[in-house]
Design an enzyme around this catalytic site. Sequence first.
Site, PDB file in Angstrom:
ATOM      1  N   TYR A   1       0.995  -1.264   0.009  1.00 40.87           N
ATOM      2  CA  TYR A   1      -0.065   0.005   0.034  1.00 40.87           C
ATOM      3  C   TYR A   1       0.949   1.425   0.125  1.00 40.87           C
ATOM      4  O   TYR A   1       0.659   2.418  -0.739  1.00 40.87           O
ATOM      5  CB  TYR A   1      -0.965  -0.103   1.328  1.00 40.87           C
ATOM      6  CG  TYR A   1      -2.102  -0.985   1.123  1.00 40.87           C
ATOM      7  CD1 TYR A   1      -2.977  -0.790  -0.020  1.00 40.87           C
ATOM      8  CD2 TYR A   1      -2.395  -1.782   2.039  1.00 40.87           C
ATOM      9  CE1 TYR A   1      -4.258  -1.413  -0.073  1.00 40.87           C
ATOM     10  CE2 TYR A   1      -3.341  -2.633   1.909  1.00 40.87           C
ATOM     11  CZ  TYR A   1      -4.237  -2.631   0.704  1.00 40.87           C
ATOM     12  OH  TYR A   1      -5.358  -3.327   0.787  1.00 40.87           O
TER      13      TYR A   1
ATOM     14  N   GLU B   1       2.742 -30.595  15.305  1.00 40.14           N
ATOM     15  CA  GLU B   1       1.780 -29.832  14.136  1.00 40.14           C
ATOM     16  C   GLU B   1       0.692 -29.214  14.645  1.00 40.14           C
ATOM     17  O   GLU B   1       0.389 -27.946  14.238  1.00 40.14           O
ATOM     18  CB  GLU B   1       1.543 -30.890  13.074  1.00 40.14           C
ATOM     19  CG  GLU B   1       0.750 -30.418  11.917  1.00 40.14           C
ATOM     20  CD  GLU B   1       0.117 -31.394  11.166  1.00 40.14           C
ATOM     21  OE1 GLU B   1       1.041 -32.552  10.873  1.00 40.14           O
ATOM     22  OE2 GLU B   1      -0.534 -31.541  10.168  1.00 40.14           O
TER      23      GLU B   1
ATOM     24  N   ASP C   1       1.242 -35.303  11.917  1.00 42.86           N
ATOM     25  CA  ASP C   1       0.319 -36.077  11.581  1.00 42.86           C
ATOM     26  C   ASP C   1       0.863 -37.282  10.924  1.00 42.86           C
ATOM     27  O   ASP C   1       1.997 -36.819  10.003  1.00 42.86           O
ATOM     28  CB  ASP C   1      -0.817 -35.469  10.818  1.00 42.86           C
ATOM     29  CG  ASP C   1      -1.866 -34.838  11.637  1.00 42.86           C
ATOM     30  OD1 ASP C   1      -1.861 -34.960  13.130  1.00 42.86           O
ATOM     31  OD2 ASP C   1      -2.737 -33.898  11.096  1.00 42.86           O
TER      32      ASP C   1
END
Lengths: 359, 359
Positions: A106, A197, A249
């Site tokens: 911006y 995780e 996982d």
Amino acid sequence: MTKESKKDGGVNPRDEAKERLENFALKVLESVNQIEPPKISIPSRSTSNIVFDEKERYYTISGKTVTRTSANMRQVKKFAQTMCAADFCKDLIESKKTATLREMYYISEGWETGGFADQGRSDRIVEDLESTFGVKREDLGLLPEEDGASIFGDIVIDEGGMEVKATKVGRAGYTIPPTMSDVEFVECGADCVLAVETMGMYHRLIQEEAWKKFDALVVALKGQPARATRRFLKRANKELDLPVYLFTDGDPFGFHIAMVVISGSAQLAYINHELAVPEAQFIGVTASDIENYDLPTDKLRESDVQRLKQLLKDPRYSDDIWQSEIKKMLNLNKKAEQQAFSKYGLEYVVDKYLPEKLT
Amino acid sequence: MTKESKKDGGVNPRDEAKERLENFALKVLESVNQIEPPKISIPSRSTSNIVFDEKERYYTISGKTVTRTSANMRQVKKFAQTMCAADFCKDLIESKKTATLREMYYISEGWETGGFADQGRSDRIVEDLESTFGVKREDLGLLPEEDGASIFGDIVIDEGGMEVKATKVGRAGYTIPPTMSDVEFVECGADCVLAVETMGMYHRLIQEEAWKKFDALVVALKGQPARATRRFLKRANKELDLPVYLFTDGDPFGFHIAMVVISGSAQLAYINHELAVPEAQFIGVTASDIENYDLPTDKLRESDVQRLKQLLKDPRYSDDIWQSEIKKMLNLNKKAEQQAFSKYGLEYVVDKYLPEKLT
């Protein structure tokens, strides 16, 4: 055992970044004085210039560079934008401030060059600065929107004068700031890092006092870890000599999360030497664990199968254990989450699984 | 000004939850002793039973209930699962533990009733317990995977004996734990809460010392706020008498984030009295701001247009200001982010925009 603190590289990385930006400006001035068009030589980040370094065990970039010159009409605007971005970063460093990549996008609307068509373009200019000057964007004062890791365990950290003990800031733990540049390790009584995780597993390990039981800093990666998180793991490994264990996982995404910590991503090859932790060890759920612990599972999706087949060909997964576990998962056609151990009770993961994996 | 602490409702909500679960078990026992099939009456959460309470200014549920009975073959398994879940929650409360909804789903595999086909089903049993016994799942010890809000400002909090001062825990601030049940407000020197949508704006406000300038607790909602975050805002408003200001992006999602804090969601109608903050004030980016501040914008997507048209018909947005701002945004066909103010420099949002909005 208490370990002494070391600063990030010895000198303040933001001061070093500023010096490199100023040297760039001096070179540009020199060219102008010699009535030559200023130019800059940027390491190529194209696929052909990214190589897997077998010795270091992470992706890095090779020697090819591209030249951006103000003498070329097609490059002159981009060259000027690179200079404006460098100038903006110098101001950030001098005012001891940071800005998000979005804010810079911006702010560039006010530059003499005009702004960027989209944030992807301004982000790429930042990558140019990083790879050209061998600095991290964090040290330039530029940050993503990501949320940093949560940490719980016996460590005292100094953030520009404020000392924080990670076990004294509430159950949710200490959140690392978006830039690790001015974070110093003051004292550490932990013997390892146990990075997990999910936030669910993080809170489980805190509740079961795994940080005491394993003398560990428990770290929540929150899925794919932010760069500041990876920098923390790298520094804990290098400066505090802590082994890093990765508990994810048992699925392709979990393997990927672990491997990005270990070997870095191809996309960030130009900065992996600051982020990758090749010594980090995977202790996440494997296909063998699914069998041995008789875990609740889900069936692999077609996208999981495709992803696992890709991993088989990926040099980072070339060792025998990865190869056989990935093949076994494809044969089983099953995946399992780290929270699946709660089938045997909430404490099981800390009382049984982790002790077995860590020995 | 320092405000005295009040506990969440006076009594420990987890003790109260345990008592209600035990009363349920006693009733079941009573039925069994009278050789009657045990049953339970659950408030209906169907759309037809959800009403917008004009006086309270949030969604709530009306009087309709459904009966789940062990005498019905189609309901008996679900009835037994409800009892197992209640028993599991009682154990959690007694052992002062918590579990994620995911962990409960896996743990249910070991129940005599057998587990659930998917987590959606076990989550719905938890909603049954919440609405039937008028307790929050947090007080039952059940947590989602969400990350809690970050808070920076002059407040001291007590988490089960550990006192934490939110300005002394690092630049990233204090992270609220997934359950607010055992959090007490010890001391607060702030005069308002300034809650912002993004982590980028949160770090901007901390860096510009907005918390000092406005005597505010700066809170990062992190997008759609977690329930613990909404509970924090509710309690800060009710117990500490702090006005709550909501600074979001100027787009349909930003409006939605603010309105869920103010009036709650229809989905959680049965618990909104514990979460909604009808006095909270929206100071996010409006269509008028886009014009008045000449902000960088993006064009509305088709989905934005559809969403805005829905909001026009939503009772929560029925007042004149919302109606005219939503219509103006549709006419402009533009939206703007909260970070867009950085077009005028990093400090602008704190030096100009917020002071103008707060008066």
